[in-house]
Scaffold this active site. Structure first.
Site, PDB file in Angstrom:
ATOM      1  N   LYS A 253      23.459   9.290  17.397  1.00  0.00           N
ATOM      2  CA  LYS A 253      23.788   7.935  17.853  1.00  0.00           C
ATOM      3  C   LYS A 253      24.270   7.090  16.681  1.00  0.00           C
ATOM      4  O   LYS A 253      23.567   6.937  15.681  1.00  0.00           O
ATOM      5  CB  LYS A 253      22.543   7.292  18.480  1.00  0.00           C
ATOM      6  CG  LYS A 253      22.708   5.822  18.858  1.00  0.00           C
ATOM      7  CD  LYS A 253      21.382   5.243  19.356  1.00  0.00           C
ATOM      8  CE  LYS A 253      21.458   3.732  19.554  1.00  0.00           C
ATOM      9  NZ  LYS A 253      20.148   3.159  19.955  1.00  0.00           N
ATOM     10  N   LYS A 265      18.659  -8.919  22.625  1.00  0.00           N
ATOM     11  CA  LYS A 265      17.355  -8.731  22.005  1.00  0.00           C
ATOM     12  C   LYS A 265      16.778 -10.056  21.517  1.00  0.00           C
ATOM     13  O   LYS A 265      17.508 -11.030  21.314  1.00  0.00           O
ATOM     14  CB  LYS A 265      17.483  -7.787  20.795  1.00  0.00           C
ATOM     15  CG  LYS A 265      17.834  -6.356  21.121  1.00  0.00           C
ATOM     16  CD  LYS A 265      17.954  -5.546  19.834  1.00  0.00           C
ATOM     17  CE  LYS A 265      18.311  -4.105  20.115  1.00  0.00           C
ATOM     18  NZ  LYS A 265      17.202  -3.371  20.760  1.00  0.00           N
ATOM     19  N   ASP A 335      20.926  -3.140  26.786  1.00  0.00           N
ATOM     20  CA  ASP A 335      20.230  -2.772  25.557  1.00  0.00           C
ATOM     21  C   ASP A 335      19.780  -1.312  25.589  1.00  0.00           C
ATOM     22  O   ASP A 335      19.219  -0.814  24.619  1.00  0.00           O
ATOM     23  CB  ASP A 335      19.020  -3.700  25.334  1.00  0.00           C
ATOM     24  CG  ASP A 335      18.461  -3.588  23.927  1.00  0.00           C
ATOM     25  OD1 ASP A 335      19.223  -3.191  23.009  1.00  0.00           O
ATOM     26  OD2 ASP A 335      17.267  -3.889  23.735  1.00  0.00           O
ATOM     27  N   GLU A 337      21.849   1.088  25.469  1.00  0.00           N
ATOM     28  CA  GLU A 337      23.232   1.511  25.222  1.00  0.00           C
ATOM     29  C   GLU A 337      23.337   2.837  24.489  1.00  0.00           C
ATOM     30  O   GLU A 337      24.329   3.562  24.633  1.00  0.00           O
ATOM     31  CB  GLU A 337      23.973   0.427  24.423  1.00  0.00           C
ATOM     32  CG  GLU A 337      23.853   0.478  22.907  1.00  0.00           C
ATOM     33  CD  GLU A 337      22.428   0.341  22.378  1.00  0.00           C
ATOM     34  OE1 GLU A 337      22.161   0.868  21.283  1.00  0.00           O
ATOM     35  OE2 GLU A 337      21.577  -0.279  23.048  1.00  0.00           O
ATOM     36  N   ARG A 339      21.808   5.658  24.868  1.00  0.00           N
ATOM     37  CA  ARG A 339      21.868   6.829  25.749  1.00  0.00           C
ATOM     38  C   ARG A 339      23.233   6.940  26.422  1.00  0.00           C
ATOM     39  O   ARG A 339      23.662   8.033  26.792  1.00  0.00           O
ATOM     40  CB  ARG A 339      20.747   6.767  26.781  1.00  0.00           C
ATOM     41  CG  ARG A 339      20.812   5.624  27.759  1.00  0.00           C
ATOM     42  CD  ARG A 339      19.484   5.313  28.396  1.00  0.00           C
ATOM     43  NE  ARG A 339      18.561   4.726  27.439  1.00  0.00           N
ATOM     44  CZ  ARG A 339      17.311   4.350  27.733  1.00  0.00           C
ATOM     45  NH1 ARG A 339      16.844   4.528  28.970  1.00  0.00           N
ATOM     46  NH2 ARG A 339      16.532   3.805  26.832  1.00  0.00           N
TER      47      ARG A 339
END
Length: 485
Positions: A253, A265, A335, A337, A339
């Site tokens: 990632k 966040k 949030d 994101e 994955r």
């Protein structure tokens, strides 16, 4: 990196003004301390009373010849990571207290520990102050033209010295990538690093930019990156040894900064989200070292890189997006994101390369931190043999893994009413597991896949940076794994 020379020496010399003696905590400790005291002409009782050889315990004194002697405790039984950390801590804490040349006596230690000693010493010289404008403080210990003498009798000492140094050189580059802030680090920065590394160590690097991502329909990666001024990229690295018997695919990632997007966040710790490319960093480090060491493996590294920003163009909760696999995804939380981009990375790997093993790494969930804290990464796989090999590598390197379930009963967490899957369960439980189940959908049922959630381990080296710093977690783990297969 400092121009440090490492020399193999056969005995102490009068010019060795700083000598480090690593001491194991054994039943013969008092005898060994007596011998040391006699060798250097000091009071035996003083050493026996004060020094217990606990891990990272330090005791120093001066010999009758005015040599500074440092006893470094290594505990009863330490793994390689603890040995590295002991020497890294010693070097880091004594930068201003030791001369430009030091000598380490490794004769009583296992020969493989020479690698860890050298690695730890080099890491101890790392300077986090990347963007300070004031003149940097003098760092005499192992500074420019510094000398590290290794006193050893092993026939393989040179090999272990070179390996420890080579790994440290790559790790410190990974530190720099991890510690760089968002305005100094974009997907292009990651791609540029990979291209430069590939040219230096002779492995191929291909970068897919926005137009190619569009034409090849890497839509999940494009969706996450569409709110940023920095275009997303897919970085494809390939190292192929002529002696390779297996092909391993690594997916990391590479979110260079994660605001959370529209599902923004909290501001409290958002600045730490510059570390959200820790999985990519591990893949970069592993493939560079595989090429450096010419490991007998065919290695493919995939890094989907983007920035998850807040903008009028950002993707939104409730959006249904497409993916490279052809499956549709309902976005519940922007949030979640990581994955999404890993979904495209995993699908790209499985559909363009024939790989025997897949390992993905990601700073993926706070849920994994809640479960394991900062001392281990979560491991998800249905392949027991792969789990055992990874666990063995984790135990050897000290980059710990703990296996968590990947049972099908958790599939309901990613079930969507209007799309093939959804990216977030919305439940305040099992978040790391549901994330892993989501990724599993995009592996094309590969029988030898593991997901490593490194959210708690990739960034948090408070021993050396009170405000936390990159750890390069996963680099040594992956290299050790590649050496075992």
């Amino acid at each position: 990196m400092n121009n440090i020379k490492v020399k193999l020496v056969a005995q102490f010399q009068p010019e060795h003004k700083a000598i480090i003696l690593p001491i194991l905590q054994t039943e013969e400790l008092s005898v060994e301390l007596t011998q040391i005291a006699e060798m250097f002409g000091v009071d035996t009782l003083l050493l026996q009373t004060d020094f217990k050889a606990d891990l990272k315990e330090i005791h120093s004194f001066y010999s009758t010849d005015n040599q500074k002697i440092i006893l470094l405790g290594l505990g009863k039984k330490s793994n390689s990571s603890e040995i590295i950390r002991a020497f890294r801590t010693l070097i880091h804490q004594h930068k201003s207290k030791l001369p430009n040349e030091i000598t380490i006596d490794a004769r009583k230690l296992p020969e493989t520990w020479i690698e860890f000693i050298v690695n730890g010493c080099f890491l101890g010289t790392y300077d986090l102050r990347l963007y300070k404008t004031d003149e940097k403080a003098s760092i005499p210990l192992l500074g420019n033209d510094g000398v590290l003498n290794i006193l050893a009798e092993s026939k393989n000492a040179i090999t272990f010295i070179e390996k420890g140094k080579a790994i440290a050189e790559t790790q410190m580059q990974i530190f720099d990538l991890m510690n760089a802030p968002a305005n100094k680090k974009s997907p292009h920065t990651l791609a540029k690093w990979a291209v430069a590394s590939g040219e230096k160590y002779n492995y191929s690097v291909k970068v897919l930019e926005r137009q190619q991502l569009n034409s090849q329909k890497l839509n999940a990666l494009l969706a996450v990156g569409q709110g940023s001024e920095h275009a997303p990229m897919l970085i494809i690295m390939e190292y192929r040894s002529p002696k390779a018997k297996q092909t391993v695919g690594l997916v990391g990632k590479g979110v260079t900064f994660d605001t959370g997007g529209i599902s923004i966040k909290s501001s409290t710790n958002m600045h730490l989200m510059k570390s959200d490319m820790g999985g990519a960093a591990a893949v970069f480090g592993a493939i560079e070292l595989a090429a450096k060491f010419e490991l007998p493996v065919h290695l493919v590294g995939i890094v989907p890189a983007c920035e998850n920003a807040v903008d009028g163009k950002s993707f939104k909760p409730s959006d249904v997006i497409n993916s490279y696999s052809g499956k549709t995804i309902e976005v519940i939380d922007t949030d979640a994101e990581g994955r999404l981009i890993l979904a495209d990375g995993l699908s790209y790997l499985t559909r363009n390369f024939k790989v025997d093993t897949i390992i993905d790494l990601a700073t993926l969930t706070g849920s994994c931190i809640a479960a394991l804290g900062y001392h281990a990464a979560g491991m998800f796989t249905n392949n027991d043999e792969l789990a055992d090999t990874l666990t063995e590598a984790a135990n050897q390197t000290g980059e710990r893994l703990w296996r968590l379930p990947l049972w099908d009963v958790y599939k309901e967490d990613i079930s969507s009413d209007i799309a093939d899957v959804r990216n977030y369960s919305g439940k305040p439980m099992a978040g790391a597991i549901s994330a892993a189940k989501f990724l599993e959908v995009f592996t094309d049922n590969h029988p030898n896949w593991a997901h490593l959630d490194i959210a708690g381990t990739a960034f948090g080296d408070t021993d050396f940076a009170p405000q936390r710093a990159g750890t390069a977690f996963g680099v040594r783990l992956l290299v050790d794994f590649l050496m075992k297969i």
